[in-house]
Design a protein around this motif. Structure first.
Motif, short mmCIF file in Angstrom:
data_model
loop_
_atom_site.label_atom_id
_atom_site.label_comp_id
_atom_site.label_asym_id
_atom_site.label_seq_id
_atom_site.Cartn_x
_atom_site.Cartn_y
_atom_site.Cartn_z
N LYS A 101 -2.01 4.08 -0.56
CA LYS A 101 -2.50 4.22 0.82
C LYS A 101 -1.72 5.25 1.63
N TRP A 105 -3.95 7.61 3.61
CA TRP A 105 -4.60 6.88 4.70
C TRP A 105 -3.64 6.68 5.87
N VAL A 141 -1.49 -2.05 5.68
CA VAL A 141 -1.71 -1.99 4.24
C VAL A 141 -0.53 -2.58 3.45
N GLY A 165 0.82 -1.22 0.00
CA GLY A 165 0.00 0.00 0.00
C GLY A 165 0.84 1.25 0.00
#
Length: 195
Positions: free
Chosen positions: A124, A127, A190, A25
């Motif tokens: 990601k 995030w 992730v 990620g």
């Protein structure tokens, strides 16, 4: 040029970490720019310092808080009213900026020895960073080139979006290992690739 010694030490472990199913990620790396410099404008001299940054780097900063620019080799962004973090992959930026900033307009401080540059990239990245900082990392709220100065507990960080899914973070060198470990643990869910 003297070889830089990474403050990450034993915390830097290349390879995959956390969730290894599928593509990672995020990708974490230390970028090691040659120059990390702060340019601070005296009241009323913000435009003059922004012009000096353009003269020294070729980067024309937009007006407004947190505005910035980033190329493959240079970056600059606002970190506070009248204060800018300016980065170059080669050494000597502090001297070029000092030559461009008039003494009546502001001050230039070389932070190269005291900061570590960490890059987080991948689908990601927003995030993972949102887990650590109370900032909206969406592209609409945090556009390309923009920067923010913030902190995670007592670790100060200057963050710039340098790509659609890429951020460069500048932290105090003395906190680099601790912050790197925190970032790595935050990304395990992730999947993380360390380069």
């Amino acid at each position: 040029m003297v070889e830089q010694v990474s403050p990450l030490g034993f915390a830097w472990k290349p390879g995959r970490h956390g969730n290894v199913a599928g593509a990672p990620g995020v990708v974490l790396s230390e970028t090691r720019p040659g120059s990390i410099v702060q340019a601070a404008a005296f009241p009323g001299s913000e435009k003059a310092v922004m012009t000096a940054i353009k003269v020294a780097t070729g980067l024309a900063l937009p007006d407004g808080a947190g505005g910035g620019m980033s190329t493959g080799t240079k970056a600059a962004f606002g970190i506070a009213p009248g204060r800018f973090l300016v980065v170059d992959q080669v050494e000597g930026l502090a001297e070029r900026l000092k030559a461009a900033v008039w003494i009546k307009d502001g001050a230039v401080t070389d932070l190269s020895h005291g900061r570590t540059a960490i890059r987080i990239a991948g689908p990601k990245a927003e995030w993972v960073l949102s887990k650590l900082f109370a900032i909206d990392f969406s592209l609409a709220a945090f556009p390309l080139g923009a920067g923010r100065a913030t902190q995670h507990h007592d670790i100060l960080a200057a963050i710039q979006r340098t790509g659609p899914d890429r951020f460069d973070l500048y932290v105090f060198r003395s906190f680099a290992r601790s912050f790197w470990t925190l970032l790595l643990h935050s990304a395990e869910e992730v999947g993380c690739e360390v380069l």
